[in-house]
Write a protein that holds these residues in place. Sequence first.
Motif, PDB file in Angstrom:
ATOM      1  N   ALA A  65       0.845  -1.201   0.000  1.00  0.00           N
ATOM      2  CA  ALA A  65       0.000   0.000   0.000  1.00  0.00           C
ATOM      3  C   ALA A  65       0.881   1.252   0.000  1.00  0.00           C
ATOM      4  CB  ALA A  65      -0.912  -0.003   1.219  1.00  0.00           C
ATOM      5  N   LEU A  66       1.960   1.234   0.779  1.00  0.00           N
ATOM      6  CA  LEU A  66       2.859   2.387   0.827  1.00  0.00           C
ATOM      7  C   LEU A  66       3.542   2.603  -0.523  1.00  0.00           C
ATOM      8  CD1 LEU A  66       4.288   4.588   2.419  1.00  0.00           C
ATOM      9  CD2 LEU A  66       5.982   2.873   3.152  1.00  0.00           C
ATOM     10  N   ALA A  67       3.979   1.497  -1.143  1.00  0.00           N
ATOM     11  CA  ALA A  67       4.630   1.617  -2.447  1.00  0.00           C
ATOM     12  C   ALA A  67       3.674   2.163  -3.490  1.00  0.00           C
ATOM     13  CB  ALA A  67       5.177   0.264  -2.868  1.00  0.00           C
ATOM     14  N   ALA A  68       2.428   1.672  -3.476  1.00  0.00           N
ATOM     15  CA  ALA A  68       1.427   2.135  -4.454  1.00  0.00           C
ATOM     16  C   ALA A  68       1.094   3.611  -4.212  1.00  0.00           C
ATOM     17  CB  ALA A  68       0.171   1.272  -4.353  1.00  0.00           C
ATOM     18  N   SER A  69       0.990   3.998  -2.945  1.00  0.00           N
ATOM     19  CA  SER A  69       0.675   5.389  -2.622  1.00  0.00           C
ATOM     20  C   SER A  69       1.795   6.321  -3.083  1.00  0.00           C
ATOM     21  CB  SER A  69       0.450   5.540  -1.122  1.00  0.00           C
ATOM     22  OG  SER A  69       0.218   6.885  -0.776  1.00  0.00           O
ATOM     23  N   ARG A  70       3.026   5.915  -2.861  1.00  0.00           N
ATOM     24  CA  ARG A  70       4.160   6.738  -3.296  1.00  0.00           C
ATOM     25  C   ARG A  70       4.198   6.858  -4.818  1.00  0.00           C
ATOM     26  NH1 ARG A  70       8.981   4.583   0.761  1.00  0.00           N
ATOM     27  NH2 ARG A  70       8.239   5.724   2.641  1.00  0.00           N
ATOM     28  N   LYS A  71       3.914   5.739  -5.480  1.00  0.00           N
ATOM     29  CA  LYS A  71       3.880   5.771  -6.941  1.00  0.00           C
ATOM     30  C   LYS A  71       2.793   6.718  -7.430  1.00  0.00           C
ATOM     31  CE  LYS A  71       5.186   4.423 -11.030  1.00  0.00           C
ATOM     32  NZ  LYS A  71       6.505   4.805 -11.568  1.00  0.00           N
ATOM     33  N   ALA A  72       1.647   6.681  -6.771  1.00  0.00           N
ATOM     34  CA  ALA A  72       0.546   7.571  -7.152  1.00  0.00           C
ATOM     35  C   ALA A  72       0.958   9.024  -6.966  1.00  0.00           C
ATOM     36  CB  ALA A  72      -0.697   7.256  -6.319  1.00  0.00           C
ATOM     37  N   ASP A  73       1.661   9.336  -5.882  1.00  0.00           N
ATOM     38  CA  ASP A  73       2.115  10.699  -5.634  1.00  0.00           C
ATOM     39  C   ASP A  73       3.103  11.152  -6.718  1.00  0.00           C
ATOM     40  OD1 ASP A  73       0.560  10.741  -3.374  1.00  0.00           O
ATOM     41  OD2 ASP A  73       2.219  10.281  -1.986  1.00  0.00           O
ATOM     42  N   GLU A  74       3.971  10.255  -7.140  1.00  0.00           N
ATOM     43  CA  GLU A  74       4.944  10.603  -8.188  1.00  0.00           C
ATOM     44  C   GLU A  74       4.221  10.909  -9.511  1.00  0.00           C
ATOM     45  OE1 GLU A  74       7.704   7.426  -8.550  1.00  0.00           O
ATOM     46  OE2 GLU A  74       8.556   7.689  -6.529  1.00  0.00           O
TER      47      GLU A  74
END
Length: 237
Positions: free
Chosen positions: A78-87
């Motif tokens: 979830a953290l990885a996906a959220s960071r990717k979404a922010d990028e």
Amino acid sequence: MTKQTILGRVTQLAKANINALLDQAEDPQKMLDQLIRDYTANISEAEQAVAATIGNLRLMEQDHREDVDAAKEWGDKALAASRKADELRAAGSGAEADKFDNLAKVALGRQLQSEKEAKTAEPTIASQTVVVDKLKSGLDQMKSKLTELKSKRDELVARAKSAQAQNQMMDSVKNINVLDPTSELSRFEDKVRREEAKAMGKQELAASSLDSQFEQLDSLGDSAEVEARLAALKTAS
């Protein structure tokens, strides 16, 4: 067999008062042999049941660890996906960013589910751990009682053999007192003494007869001497 039944049986057997059982037994040795057989069979049965209970606990612990690990893994995703979404959103790709945010939400949902499953299992694991500890303790007590039973049995057999030997010895002594073999010797000695007395009597009788004969000879000798002296006197005249 339920866990409560297993625990109840193990506890009851572990607390069995061996001395009280022996005091009530008509044949303590046979009862001990039977108790040893029963205890050995019960220990074997309890060991299998306790092993199954422990196995179930270990499976629950394994499932719990898997849920905990899964919760962490989904959280990382979830953290990885959220960071990717922010990028992506920072780069102006809003649609792609929303896609990864949705993936993050899915991952967070899976994380929440795993955490709930892990939390739900924790009370059961805790209670089963207490049960397993009690079962292990009960088994240890049972094994200790079995050792005590075997020791009691060996001691009893040794005492029984000693008592039997003492009773046999006392019976022998009693028989000797009732039928004293020296009494036979006494009767034989009396018989020998009677025979010796008879021989002494015959000897004494024989001696008396011989003395009488010699006395008669002496008397004859005296008479002959008197006659000879008388004849000599007559001749001298």
